[in-house]
Design a protein around this motif. Sequence first.
Motif, PDB file in Angstrom:
ATOM      1  N   PRO A 192       0.810  -1.226   0.000  1.00  0.00           N
ATOM      2  CA  PRO A 192       0.000   0.000   0.000  1.00  0.00           C
ATOM      3  C   PRO A 192       0.843   1.275   0.000  1.00  0.00           C
ATOM      4  O   PRO A 192       0.604   2.192  -0.801  1.00  0.00           O
ATOM      5  N   HIS A 193       1.807   1.359   0.878  1.00  0.00           N
ATOM      6  CA  HIS A 193       2.594   2.587   0.946  1.00  0.00           C
ATOM      7  C   HIS A 193       3.602   2.694  -0.193  1.00  0.00           C
ATOM      8  O   HIS A 193       3.926   3.805  -0.636  1.00  0.00           O
TER       9      HIS A 193
ATOM     10  N   ASN B 210      -4.505  11.599   2.449  1.00  0.00           N
ATOM     11  CA  ASN B 210      -4.694  10.764   3.640  1.00  0.00           C
ATOM     12  C   ASN B 210      -4.329   9.321   3.344  1.00  0.00           C
ATOM     13  O   ASN B 210      -4.530   8.842   2.222  1.00  0.00           O
ATOM     14  N   ASP B 211      -3.806   8.633   4.362  1.00  0.00           N
ATOM     15  CA  ASP B 211      -3.720   7.170   4.302  1.00  0.00           C
ATOM     16  C   ASP B 211      -4.718   6.645   5.341  1.00  0.00           C
ATOM     17  O   ASP B 211      -4.355   6.167   6.402  1.00  0.00           O
ATOM     18  N   ASN B 212      -6.009   6.759   5.006  1.00  0.00           N
ATOM     19  CA  ASN B 212      -7.068   6.332   5.918  1.00  0.00           C
ATOM     20  C   ASN B 212      -6.907   4.855   6.256  1.00  0.00           C
ATOM     21  O   ASN B 212      -6.589   4.042   5.381  1.00  0.00           O
ATOM     22  N   VAL B 213      -7.148   4.514   7.510  1.00  0.00           N
ATOM     23  CA  VAL B 213      -6.983   3.135   7.962  1.00  0.00           C
ATOM     24  C   VAL B 213      -8.358   2.490   8.117  1.00  0.00           C
ATOM     25  O   VAL B 213      -9.207   2.989   8.854  1.00  0.00           O
ATOM     26  N   TRP B 214      -8.571   1.411   7.394  1.00  0.00           N
ATOM     27  CA  TRP B 214      -9.796   0.619   7.518  1.00  0.00           C
ATOM     28  C   TRP B 214      -9.547  -0.461   8.570  1.00  0.00           C
ATOM     29  O   TRP B 214      -8.778  -1.382   8.355  1.00  0.00           O
ATOM     30  N   VAL B 215     -10.218  -0.325   9.698  1.00  0.00           N
ATOM     31  CA  VAL B 215     -10.103  -1.294  10.785  1.00  0.00           C
ATOM     32  C   VAL B 215     -11.253  -2.288  10.673  1.00  0.00           C
ATOM     33  O   VAL B 215     -12.423  -1.895  10.622  1.00  0.00           O
ATOM     34  N   LYS B 216     -10.921  -3.574  10.635  1.00  0.00           N
ATOM     35  CA  LYS B 216     -11.934  -4.622  10.518  1.00  0.00           C
ATOM     36  C   LYS B 216     -12.257  -5.166  11.906  1.00  0.00           C
ATOM     37  O   LYS B 216     -11.392  -5.771  12.556  1.00  0.00           O
ATOM     38  N   PRO B 217     -13.484  -4.962  12.398  1.00  0.00           N
ATOM     39  CA  PRO B 217     -13.802  -5.375  13.769  1.00  0.00           C
ATOM     40  C   PRO B 217     -13.761  -6.879  13.998  1.00  0.00           C
ATOM     41  O   PRO B 217     -13.437  -7.339  15.083  1.00  0.00           O
ATOM     42  N   ASN B 218     -14.087  -7.671  12.981  1.00  0.00           N
ATOM     43  CA  ASN B 218     -14.065  -9.136  13.113  1.00  0.00           C
ATOM     44  C   ASN B 218     -13.333  -9.747  11.924  1.00  0.00           C
ATOM     45  O   ASN B 218     -13.958 -10.350  11.047  1.00  0.00           O
ATOM     46  N   PRO B 219     -12.008  -9.575  11.864  1.00  0.00           N
ATOM     47  CA  PRO B 219     -11.262 -10.053  10.702  1.00  0.00           C
ATOM     48  C   PRO B 219     -11.209 -11.576  10.623  1.00  0.00           C
ATOM     49  O   PRO B 219     -11.395 -12.264  11.632  1.00  0.00           O
ATOM     50  N   VAL B 220     -10.924 -12.074   9.438  1.00  0.00           N
ATOM     51  CA  VAL B 220     -10.692 -13.509   9.268  1.00  0.00           C
ATOM     52  C   VAL B 220      -9.476 -13.891  10.109  1.00  0.00           C
ATOM     53  O   VAL B 220      -8.454 -13.194  10.084  1.00  0.00           O
TER      54      VAL B 220
ATOM     55  N   MET C  65      -3.216  -9.462  11.437  1.00  0.00           N
ATOM     56  CA  MET C  65      -3.576  -8.271  10.663  1.00  0.00           C
ATOM     57  C   MET C  65      -5.078  -8.036  10.718  1.00  0.00           C
ATOM     58  O   MET C  65      -5.866  -8.971  10.538  1.00  0.00           O
ATOM     59  N   SER C  66      -5.457  -6.783  10.947  1.00  0.00           N
ATOM     60  CA  SER C  66      -6.885  -6.457  11.021  1.00  0.00           C
ATOM     61  C   SER C  66      -7.193  -5.110  10.375  1.00  0.00           C
ATOM     62  O   SER C  66      -8.192  -4.478  10.703  1.00  0.00           O
ATOM     63  N   HIS C  67      -6.322  -4.654   9.471  1.00  0.00           N
ATOM     64  CA  HIS C  67      -6.567  -3.361   8.844  1.00  0.00           C
ATOM     65  C   HIS C  67      -6.072  -3.357   7.400  1.00  0.00           C
ATOM     66  O   HIS C  67      -5.240  -4.175   7.005  1.00  0.00           O
ATOM     67  N   GLU C  68      -6.618  -2.418   6.635  1.00  0.00           N
ATOM     68  CA  GLU C  68      -6.139  -2.109   5.298  1.00  0.00           C
ATOM     69  C   GLU C  68      -6.108  -0.590   5.174  1.00  0.00           C
ATOM     70  O   GLU C  68      -6.451   0.118   6.128  1.00  0.00           O
ATOM     71  N   TYR C  69      -5.726  -0.108   4.000  1.00  0.00           N
ATOM     72  CA  TYR C  69      -5.636   1.333   3.777  1.00  0.00           C
ATOM     73  C   TYR C  69      -6.581   1.773   2.665  1.00  0.00           C
ATOM     74  O   TYR C  69      -6.866   1.036   1.720  1.00  0.00           O
ATOM     75  N   VAL C  70      -7.066   3.014   2.811  1.00  0.00           N
ATOM     76  CA  VAL C  70      -7.815   3.674   1.741  1.00  0.00           C
ATOM     77  C   VAL C  70      -7.142   5.032   1.531  1.00  0.00           C
ATOM     78  O   VAL C  70      -7.330   5.967   2.325  1.00  0.00           O
ATOM     79  N   PHE C  71      -6.329   5.127   0.502  1.00  0.00           N
ATOM     80  CA  PHE C  71      -5.594   6.358   0.231  1.00  0.00           C
ATOM     81  C   PHE C  71      -6.474   7.366  -0.503  1.00  0.00           C
ATOM     82  O   PHE C  71      -7.213   7.005  -1.421  1.00  0.00           O
ATOM     83  N   HIS C  72      -6.363   8.616  -0.096  1.00  0.00           N
ATOM     84  CA  HIS C  72      -7.055   9.719  -0.763  1.00  0.00           C
ATOM     85  C   HIS C  72      -6.004  10.551  -1.466  1.00  0.00           C
ATOM     86  O   HIS C  72      -5.079  11.083  -0.830  1.00  0.00           O
ATOM     87  N   LEU C  73      -6.120  10.655  -2.796  1.00  0.00           N
ATOM     88  CA  LEU C  73      -5.180  11.418  -3.608  1.00  0.00           C
ATOM     89  C   LEU C  73      -5.938  12.423  -4.469  1.00  0.00           C
ATOM     90  O   LEU C  73      -7.102  12.189  -4.831  1.00  0.00           O
TER      91      LEU C  73
ATOM     92  N   LEU D 299     -17.323  18.548  12.077  1.00  0.00           N
ATOM     93  CA  LEU D 299     -15.915  18.305  11.796  1.00  0.00           C
ATOM     94  C   LEU D 299     -15.787  17.215  10.734  1.00  0.00           C
ATOM     95  O   LEU D 299     -16.689  16.383  10.576  1.00  0.00           O
ATOM     96  N   PRO D 300     -14.676  17.196  10.017  1.00  0.00           N
ATOM     97  CA  PRO D 300     -14.475  16.129   9.027  1.00  0.00           C
ATOM     98  C   PRO D 300     -14.456  14.759   9.701  1.00  0.00           C
ATOM     99  O   PRO D 300     -14.200  14.649  10.904  1.00  0.00           O
ATOM    100  N   PRO D 301     -14.686  13.691   8.943  1.00  0.00           N
ATOM    101  CA  PRO D 301     -14.586  12.345   9.515  1.00  0.00           C
ATOM    102  C   PRO D 301     -13.151  12.044   9.920  1.00  0.00           C
ATOM    103  O   PRO D 301     -12.198  12.634   9.392  1.00  0.00           O
ATOM    104  N   LEU D 302     -12.997  11.127  10.858  1.00  0.00           N
ATOM    105  CA  LEU D 302     -11.665  10.685  11.246  1.00  0.00           C
ATOM    106  C   LEU D 302     -11.031   9.863  10.129  1.00  0.00           C
ATOM    107  O   LEU D 302     -11.727   9.349   9.241  1.00  0.00           O
ATOM    108  N   ASP D 303      -9.713   9.694  10.207  1.00  0.00           N
ATOM    109  CA  ASP D 303      -9.025   8.899   9.183  1.00  0.00           C
ATOM    110  C   ASP D 303      -8.903   7.435   9.578  1.00  0.00           C
ATOM    111  O   ASP D 303      -8.187   6.669   8.948  1.00  0.00           O
ATOM    112  N   THR D 304      -9.625   7.016  10.623  1.00  0.00           N
ATOM    113  CA  THR D 304      -9.703   5.614  11.019  1.00  0.00           C
ATOM    114  C   THR D 304     -11.152   5.178  10.906  1.00  0.00           C
ATOM    115  O   THR D 304     -12.024   5.738  11.569  1.00  0.00           O
TER     116      THR D 304
END
Length: 307
Positions: A138-139, A154-164, A174-182, A205-210
């Motif tokens: 990702p990076h 932003n490198d927004n972090v997608w946190v998965k509450p119940n990951p595989v 691992m329990s996260h991925e990224y959603v980049f805003h360009l 306020l804007p949404p958080l990046d998590t």
Amino acid sequence: MNKKLRQDAAHADDKSILLCGDVKEQLQKLIDAKMQVDCIVTSPPYYGQRDYGIDGQIGHEEHPSEFIEKLVEIFGLCRQLLRETGSLWINIGDTYWSGKGAHKSNEIKQGARRFGLRPQDRPGDGQWTRPKQLLLIPHRLAIALQDDGWLVRNDNVWVKPNPVPDQVRDRCSMSHEYVFHLTNSRWYYFNRLPVGREMRSGSVLPPLDTWEVPPSAGNGKHKASFSADLVRIPILASTPPDGIVLDPFNGSGTTTVFARTHGFRSIGIDISPDYCGQAAEALTHLDAALNLLPEEGYDQSSEPGDD
């Protein structure tokens, strides 16, 4: 909409168009037709994670650097379609280099995750590609796009509450991925009101990046479908009223359907005829439902852009 595009499309109506075929060829068609889009939201195939059984699929390159180079080229074409005020949002996951060779276990779950000989099962080069190495795809992709002229917001972090469950013993699961805003430039469209955090004072306020978003439960026959909740902030925040949303890796159509549901126009591209068919069917069903909504008391004043 361009007549030639409609003729070549897997699906076309007044609000949406689906193009089936190689992503670079289909993007070039849109460029030649002088199309302009306001927002691009997509999740390209992850490196070495799925085999869609289609010649020319992305994600099976021998080295991850080749995978990143291909994506940079594709998003370079996307940039030609994106308005100066537009945004690009990319969801991309990471993977480890294995170097263990082809999967030999009879366990069904392992077989689903490890199809034959994946790129990361090969011996590797001892640098990026060495056993147990997190590839940091990702990076690496974000930096490559930055070097290509994109502005990374932003490198927004997608946190998965119940990951595989991650079947490992010597590292954290691992329990996260990224959603980049360009973006193309410093000045671009962004409306925090539909997606922001309302304070007691009434200010927004804007949404958080998590973002805590459950993974998709599945969409038809797609092996790795997008979550509708994951596209909510990108589409609602960065698409102006009656704007156009593009997904160059549309899959079964989560992005195009979400955009259409919220009053935007949409364009989807996918190499798989099966997924294009699923997306077309979803749009057809959606149009039928939306046509009934005004008679059922649908409040059209709630559509984005009316605030």
